[in-house]
Write a protein that holds these residues in place. Structure first.
Motif, PDB file in Angstrom:
ATOM      1  N   PHE A  31       0.835  -1.200   0.000  1.00  0.00           N
ATOM      2  CA  PHE A  31       0.000   0.000   0.000  1.00  0.00           C
ATOM      3  C   PHE A  31       0.869   1.248   0.000  1.00  0.00           C
ATOM      4  O   PHE A  31       0.589   2.212  -0.727  1.00  0.00           O
ATOM      5  CB  PHE A  31      -0.933   0.012   1.209  1.00  0.00           C
ATOM      6  CG  PHE A  31      -1.869   1.189   1.223  1.00  0.00           C
ATOM      7  CD1 PHE A  31      -3.018   1.190   0.434  1.00  0.00           C
ATOM      8  CD2 PHE A  31      -1.607   2.307   1.996  1.00  0.00           C
ATOM      9  CE1 PHE A  31      -3.876   2.278   0.422  1.00  0.00           C
ATOM     10  CE2 PHE A  31      -2.455   3.396   1.993  1.00  0.00           C
ATOM     11  CZ  PHE A  31      -3.597   3.382   1.208  1.00  0.00           C
TER      12      PHE A  31
ATOM     13  N   ARG B 252       2.204   1.752  -3.426  1.00  0.00           N
ATOM     14  CA  ARG B 252       1.182   2.298  -4.300  1.00  0.00           C
ATOM     15  C   ARG B 252       1.082   3.813  -4.132  1.00  0.00           C
ATOM     16  O   ARG B 252       0.981   4.568  -5.109  1.00  0.00           O
ATOM     17  CB  ARG B 252      -0.162   1.636  -3.987  1.00  0.00           C
ATOM     18  CG  ARG B 252      -1.276   2.026  -4.951  1.00  0.00           C
ATOM     19  CD  ARG B 252      -2.188   3.083  -4.344  1.00  0.00           C
ATOM     20  NE  ARG B 252      -3.163   3.533  -5.352  1.00  0.00           N
ATOM     21  CZ  ARG B 252      -3.444   4.778  -5.606  1.00  0.00           C
ATOM     22  NH1 ARG B 252      -2.849   5.755  -4.933  1.00  0.00           N
ATOM     23  NH2 ARG B 252      -4.327   5.100  -6.528  1.00  0.00           N
ATOM     24  N   GLU B 253       1.130   4.278  -2.904  1.00  0.00           N
ATOM     25  CA  GLU B 253       1.042   5.708  -2.647  1.00  0.00           C
ATOM     26  C   GLU B 253       2.264   6.455  -3.184  1.00  0.00           C
ATOM     27  O   GLU B 253       2.149   7.569  -3.705  1.00  0.00           O
ATOM     28  CB  GLU B 253       0.890   5.951  -1.146  1.00  0.00           C
ATOM     29  CG  GLU B 253      -0.427   5.448  -0.565  1.00  0.00           C
ATOM     30  CD  GLU B 253      -1.614   6.148  -1.205  1.00  0.00           C
ATOM     31  OE1 GLU B 253      -1.869   7.302  -0.852  1.00  0.00           O
ATOM     32  OE2 GLU B 253      -2.266   5.543  -2.080  1.00  0.00           O
TER      33      GLU B 253
ATOM     34  N   ASP C 264       2.008   6.700  -6.961  1.00  0.00           N
ATOM     35  CA  ASP C 264       1.015   7.714  -7.289  1.00  0.00           C
ATOM     36  C   ASP C 264       1.608   9.117  -7.147  1.00  0.00           C
ATOM     37  O   ASP C 264       1.398   9.989  -8.000  1.00  0.00           O
ATOM     38  CB  ASP C 264      -0.199   7.550  -6.373  1.00  0.00           C
ATOM     39  CG  ASP C 264      -1.299   8.556  -6.700  1.00  0.00           C
ATOM     40  OD1 ASP C 264      -1.606   8.735  -7.893  1.00  0.00           O
ATOM     41  OD2 ASP C 264      -1.846   9.156  -5.759  1.00  0.00           O
TER      42      ASP C 264
ATOM     43  N   LEU D  13      -0.432   0.874 -11.457  1.00  0.00           N
ATOM     44  CA  LEU D  13      -0.928   1.121 -10.103  1.00  0.00           C
ATOM     45  C   LEU D  13      -2.064   0.176  -9.728  1.00  0.00           C
ATOM     46  O   LEU D  13      -2.196  -0.216  -8.559  1.00  0.00           O
ATOM     47  CB  LEU D  13      -1.410   2.570  -9.988  1.00  0.00           C
ATOM     48  CG  LEU D  13      -0.373   3.615  -9.597  1.00  0.00           C
ATOM     49  CD1 LEU D  13      -0.972   5.005  -9.688  1.00  0.00           C
ATOM     50  CD2 LEU D  13       0.143   3.356  -8.194  1.00  0.00           C
ATOM     51  N   GLU D  14      -2.894  -0.190 -10.691  1.00  0.00           N
ATOM     52  CA  GLU D  14      -3.997  -1.105 -10.401  1.00  0.00           C
ATOM     53  C   GLU D  14      -3.493  -2.414  -9.797  1.00  0.00           C
ATOM     54  O   GLU D  14      -4.153  -3.016  -8.942  1.00  0.00           O
ATOM     55  CB  GLU D  14      -4.782  -1.405 -11.677  1.00  0.00           C
ATOM     56  CG  GLU D  14      -5.559  -0.228 -12.240  1.00  0.00           C
ATOM     57  CD  GLU D  14      -6.310  -0.617 -13.510  1.00  0.00           C
ATOM     58  OE1 GLU D  14      -6.373  -1.832 -13.826  1.00  0.00           O
ATOM     59  OE2 GLU D  14      -6.827   0.286 -14.184  1.00  0.00           O
TER      60      GLU D  14
ATOM     61  N   GLU E 144      -2.611  -1.938  -6.180  1.00  0.00           N
ATOM     62  CA  GLU E 144      -3.850  -1.872  -5.404  1.00  0.00           C
ATOM     63  C   GLU E 144      -4.421  -3.271  -5.167  1.00  0.00           C
ATOM     64  O   GLU E 144      -4.856  -3.607  -4.061  1.00  0.00           O
ATOM     65  CB  GLU E 144      -4.868  -0.996  -6.132  1.00  0.00           C
ATOM     66  CG  GLU E 144      -4.487   0.470  -6.180  1.00  0.00           C
ATOM     67  CD  GLU E 144      -5.290   1.262  -7.203  1.00  0.00           C
ATOM     68  OE1 GLU E 144      -6.157   0.655  -7.879  1.00  0.00           O
ATOM     69  OE2 GLU E 144      -5.054   2.467  -7.334  1.00  0.00           O
TER      70      GLU E 144
ATOM     71  N   ALA F 106      -2.378  -5.209  -2.587  1.00  0.00           N
ATOM     72  CA  ALA F 106      -2.546  -4.758  -1.210  1.00  0.00           C
ATOM     73  C   ALA F 106      -3.643  -5.526  -0.491  1.00  0.00           C
ATOM     74  O   ALA F 106      -3.751  -5.463   0.731  1.00  0.00           O
ATOM     75  CB  ALA F 106      -2.834  -3.262  -1.174  1.00  0.00           C
TER      76      ALA F 106
ATOM     77  N   CYS G 137       4.412  -7.091  -7.991  1.00  0.00           N
ATOM     78  CA  CYS G 137       3.464  -6.731  -6.938  1.00  0.00           C
ATOM     79  C   CYS G 137       2.874  -7.981  -6.288  1.00  0.00           C
ATOM     80  O   CYS G 137       2.880  -8.123  -5.064  1.00  0.00           O
ATOM     81  CB  CYS G 137       2.352  -5.840  -7.507  1.00  0.00           C
ATOM     82  SG  CYS G 137       2.891  -4.176  -7.967  1.00  0.00           S
TER      83      CYS G 137
END
Length: 495
Positions: A70, A73-74, A77, A106-107, A110, A113, A161
């Protein structure tokens, strides 16, 4: 000349190999950096770092692994413009294409996570008297990814990921043509809290790939690229006893029926055929025009192709950038020479290429009445060349798609729901779009084709990605029944 390093055990490491490989700026045609192709020793050092990091990372709780993903991911972004800028600099794709790639990557972060949910097992209480049976998913160990030049951020994220959040450690061999993004991702993983050694990058070419395949500590290999290389890696990797998923090439057909909305179909063909200069395994490369739709459809596509602005990513109005290398541009242009003999060139990209550009540019081309025996139809061109094949009936169109050696993606444009449902049932392809030209699945499904587009039995990312990077273990347990046991369990027996 700027030197692009490896990333081993949590830090950038300068390459020491004697072979130097240039990294070009496709927009200018000039070398902007170089890599020292990894030696067998450097690849082995990356694998050993991953092996050393595996026990602790594998022992980390699911919530801890999900937290790291997570945070990653941030960070992606927050740095998406920087990543997109690096993509454009080395690949040449426009800023809009580069930002789109980051978004699709990014998907996958997500999705990963959600590891505490994704890695749940099953439980059967009382399978027999006093016996419970349950299943658990466990990581494989050290796994490796070999990724192509066309999506140097997204495709690695398809792989690592899920691999990392499942508890594996990872060695990435990115394309030598645009390798710098891999280092940005490695640093963001470090900043997200991933332990040193859990993610490593080796810069190189076939020598590095062969070393990873032969390394006894590498348990699994993921690959995306051309079909001949995918087949070779699959055969070599499985022969070495490894789990392998190898995604190969494509020749994606877009079937347009006479009842289709011609404007919508033409818009779709242009965006899917020329986006990212056609250097996408899901690009539409063949439009199958059925019956009377052919003439107005070809006219509508041609009218739109003439409006495409070709230029460098630094041009804010550019809609299509250069190709990845001079050799690849010349190879793609060579197919238009074949078209001079076999078909009718409606728009010739050789004539619309920017004359004031020094990079690897080639304008978009549209070729009508392409024979199915022509190399224009049979080969994976991987460039901005869109072919039109004319057929008389839906059945002919279906037979054309099903008879092709590739089965990656396909699409149909129609207003008839019954025909669309029949198409999705009958077509031999892994990903199908209905009035959607590029049916790339969202991250909570999985990506992959059929036939010569896939070697292995599990697709990339999504649920099948979780399955690929884990193996199941079934536990059968028996404990004393408190109602009958002679052992004092500290509470009254049930009568």
């Amino acid at each position: 000349m700027r030197q692009i390093p490896h990333w081993i055990d949590g830090a950038a490491v300068a390459g020491t190999g004697p072979r130097r490989l240039p990294v070009w700026d496709p927009a200018t045609g000039e070398a902007q950096a170089e890599i020292a192709a990894a030696t067998a020793g450097e690849v082995r050092a990356a694998v050993l770092a991953a092996r050393a990091a595996f026990p602790a990372w594998r022992a980390a709780s699911l919530s801890r692994r999900a937290e790291v993903m997570f945070r990653f991911r941030e960070l992606v972004d927050a740095h998406r413009k920087e990543i997109a800028g690096q993509l454009s600099a080395e690949h040449g794709k426009t800023t809009a294409d580069a930002l789109g790639e980051v978004a699709r990557g990014l998907e996958n972060a997500e999705f990963a996570a959600g590891a505490p949910y994704l890695l749940r097992g099953g439980y059967s209480e009382g399978a027999s008297s006093g016996v419970d049976v349950y299943s658990i998913r466990q990581p494989l160990g050290v796994v490796a990814g070999i990724t192509p030049f066309n999506f140097p951020a997204m495709v690695p994220m398809w792989m690592f990921c899920n691999a990392l959040v499942c508890g594996n450690t990872f060695v990435l061999k990115p394309s030598e043509k645009d390798p710098s993004v891999s280092l940005l991702l490695a640093d963001l993983l470090r900043r997200a809290g991933l332990p040193d050694g859990a993610f490593n990058v080796v810069q190189g070419d076939k020598e590095a790939v062969d070393t990873l395949i032969a390394d006894p500590d590498v348990q699994a290999l993921s690959f995306v690229g051309s079909t001949p290389v995918a087949r070779s890696i699959y055969e070599a990797g499985t022969r070495a006893g490894k789990r392998v998923q190898a995604l190969g090439g494509a020749k994606n057909h877009m079937v347009v029926l006479p009842d289709a909305d011609i404007a919508a179909a033409a818009d779709a063909a242009v965006s899917a055929g020329y986006g990212s200069a056609g250097e996408r395994c899901m690009a539409v490369s063949v439009v199958v025009a059925v019956g009377a739709v052919a003439d107005p459809l070809v006219d509508a596509i041609a009218e739109r192709v003439h409006r495409i602005r070709v230029g460098a990513a630094s041009d804010p109005d550019a809609e299509m950038g250069p190709l990845i290398s001079r050799e690849h541009r010349d190879r793609v242009a060579g197919y238009l020479t074949l078209a001079d003999e076999d078909a009718r060139i409606v728009v010739d990209g050789r004539r619309t290429t920017p004359t004031d550009a020094d990079g690897f540019f080639l304008g978009p081309s549209l070729v009508d009445r392409v024979p199915t025996g022509s190399a224009l139809y049979t080969d994976e061109i991987f460039g901005p060349v869109l072919s039109v094949v004319r057929v008389d009936t839906y059945d002919e169109a279906l037979a054309l798609v099903n008879g092709n050696e590739y089965g990656n993606g396909t699409a149909i444009f129609t207003r008839d729901g019954g025909v669309a449902r029949r198409f999705q049932y009958d077509v031999l392809c892994g990903m199908v779009g209905i009035n959607v030209p590029i049916p790339v699945p969202v991250a909570y499904y999985s990506f992959g084709g059929w036939k010569a587009s896939l070697f292995g039995d599990l697709h990339m990312y999504g649920p099948e990605g979780i399955a690929f990077y884990t193996r199941t273990k079934v536990v059968t347990s028996r404990w004393p029944d408190p109602a009958t046991s002679e052992v004092d369990l500290g509470f009254p027996k049930v009568r």
